[in-house]
Design an enzyme around this catalytic site. Structure first.
Site, PDB file in Angstrom:
ATOM      1  N   GLY A  47      -5.870   7.504  -3.836  1.00 34.00           N
ATOM      2  CA  GLY A  47      -4.609   7.927  -4.445  1.00 34.00           C
ATOM      3  C   GLY A  47      -4.203   9.342  -4.065  1.00 34.00           C
ATOM      4  O   GLY A  47      -3.806  10.131  -4.914  1.00 34.00           O
TER       5      GLY A  47
ATOM      6  N   THR B  48       2.778   0.562  -4.974  1.00 35.78           N
ATOM      7  CA  THR B  48       3.298  -0.535  -5.799  1.00 35.78           C
ATOM      8  C   THR B  48       2.699  -0.521  -7.214  1.00 35.78           C
ATOM      9  O   THR B  48       3.435  -0.577  -8.209  1.00 35.78           O
ATOM     10  CB  THR B  48       2.933  -1.888  -5.137  1.00 35.78           C
ATOM     11  OG1 THR B  48       3.109  -1.780  -3.727  1.00 35.78           O
ATOM     12  CG2 THR B  48       3.763  -3.013  -5.701  1.00 35.78           C
TER      13      THR B  48
ATOM     14  N   LYS C 156       0.800  -1.240   0.000  1.00 37.54           N
ATOM     15  CA  LYS C 156       0.000   0.000   0.000  1.00 37.54           C
ATOM     16  C   LYS C 156       0.828   1.284   0.000  1.00 37.54           C
ATOM     17  O   LYS C 156       0.413   2.322   0.497  1.00 37.54           O
ATOM     18  CB  LYS C 156      -0.992   0.049   1.178  1.00 37.54           C
ATOM     19  CG  LYS C 156      -1.782  -1.204   1.438  1.00 37.54           C
ATOM     20  CD  LYS C 156      -2.140  -1.991   0.246  1.00 37.54           C
ATOM     21  CE  LYS C 156      -3.212  -1.391  -0.625  1.00 37.54           C
ATOM     22  NZ  LYS C 156      -3.367  -2.217  -1.876  1.00 37.54           N
TER      23      LYS C 156
ATOM     24  N   HIS D 285       7.880  -7.359  -1.957  1.00 40.73           N
ATOM     25  CA  HIS D 285       7.820  -6.653  -0.669  1.00 40.73           C
ATOM     26  C   HIS D 285       8.923  -7.173   0.264  1.00 40.73           C
ATOM     27  O   HIS D 285       8.959  -6.815   1.436  1.00 40.73           O
ATOM     28  CB  HIS D 285       6.469  -6.881   0.020  1.00 40.73           C
ATOM     29  CG  HIS D 285       5.276  -6.351  -0.727  1.00 40.73           C
ATOM     30  ND1 HIS D 285       5.220  -5.083  -1.261  1.00 40.73           N
ATOM     31  CD2 HIS D 285       4.072  -6.916  -1.011  1.00 40.73           C
ATOM     32  CE1 HIS D 285       4.038  -4.904  -1.837  1.00 40.73           C
ATOM     33  NE2 HIS D 285       3.336  -6.002  -1.706  1.00 40.73           N
TER      34      HIS D 285
END
Ligand code: A3P
Length: 316
Positions: free
Chosen positions: A284, A70, A67, A132
């Site tokens: 966003g 990516t 989060k 990650h």
């Protein structure tokens, strides 16, 4: 979905039985391996990746905390690398217009979990992948080769809030009655999927300072404020050669939240693991945490930020 565990091998199950575990936020349980907390599935993917992945000098690996941007980074770098093969603006056949970024850029530990025999050697050069995985747990060849790492970090409060909402979509049963106070506590203790977030960020931050030709550090906030400038910085870091201003502008437009989130493939699609593509696009924004976090919960995360990042030179 990616939280299911039916693909677990006996080897992973045996290893997990010896690891520390806590009842989790987002999943019923997370276990600790090499200092970080994982779901069983992602841990299996990580272990296989450590065992099998052979980095090439030409590889490009995008790294994030979940989060932290990516999907966006995948789109931007994909568009940048493929700007000759797929010019932008395109006549409508650009892969990003018809394919979710997660299907264009393989997620290392996810692929190793779901499709252990995936042919990474079959990817076009330079291979573009994402992960990650924390810096110390990267496969040895990633650290020892000359492959490039682009790390994107995001304000932890926005990251938390993004994960909070994502979790509600992804695992409604597990999260329905989960109090946000407990989630913030798990976040600040580092005991949640991928945590502790500060070690994740700091280890890449210091790696980028020690080895700026190998690890590049970017932030979601800079990407948002000056996407074009950051694309050019990334292009230079990756040795992409000259890129025209007009082309940069077109990539910015193509990969913007408005553009990607309105495409049918990202509104109505699903990844093979069942995750709806629209769950990767919410708001966003910078500072969107204000809608979700009370003042006291924000202050709790701020105290953790202050404590963990005070000597690093990183500011949020
Ligand atoms: P929010 O939940 O705050 O809206 P990841 O891709 O690492 O899973 O991160 C998802 C976050 O990035 C979400 O944040 C999502 O809305 C945001 N995001 C996705 N695509 C984006 C884009 N093109 N530009 C800016 N933000 C984007």
């Amino acid at each position: 979905d990616y939280l299911r565990d039916e693909l677990l091998t006996q080897e992973t199950i045996d290893l997990i039985s010896s690891l520390p575990k806590v009842k989790g936020w987002l999943v019923s349980e997370v276990c600790q391996f090499q200092g970080y907390w994982y779901t069983q599935a992602i841990l299996q993917g990580l272990l296989l990746c450590q065992k099998r992945f052979e980095a090439k000098d030409s590889d490009i690996i995008l790294v994030t905390n979940p989060k932290s941007g990516t999907t966006w980074l995948k789109a931007l770098v994909f568009a940048l690398l493929n700007r000759h093969k797929f010019p932008v603006p395109s006549s409508g056949n650009h892969p990003l217009l018809v394919t979710n970024p997660h299907l264009l850029v393989p997620f290392l530990e996810g692929v190793y979990y779901e499709s252990p025999d995936f042919d990474f050697l079959g990817l076009p050069t330079p291979r573009l992948m994402n992960t990650h995985i924390p810096y110390p747990s990267l496969p040895e060849s990633v650290k020892s080769s000359s492959c490039k790492i682009v790390y994107c970090c995001r304000n932890p409060k926005d990251m938390f809030v993004s994960l909070w909402h994502f979790g509600k979509k992804l695992a409604p049963k597990e999260t329905a009655d989960y109090p946000i106070e407990k989630a913030v506590e798990a976040f600040c203790e580092g005991k949640f999927i991928g945590g502790p977030f500060w070690d994740h960020i700091l280890e890449y931050w210091y790696a980028s300072r020690e080895n700026p030709d190998k690890v590049m550090f970017v932030t979601y906030e800079d990407l948002k404020k000056q996407t074009g400038v950051e694309i050019k910085r990334i292009a230079e870091f990756l040795g992409c050669g000259f890129i025209e201003e007009g082309q940069v502008e077109e990539i910015v437009k193509l990969c913007s939240f408005e553009s990607l989130s309105n495409l049918e493939v990202n509104r109505e699609g699903k990844l093979p693991n069942g995750i709806e593509t629209k769950s990767f696009f919410r708001k966003g924004e910078i500072g969107g945490w204000r809608d979700t976090l009370s003042e006291s919960l924000a202050a709790e995360i701020d105290r953790t930020i202050e404590d963990k990042f005070q000597d690093s030179g990183l500011k949020f």
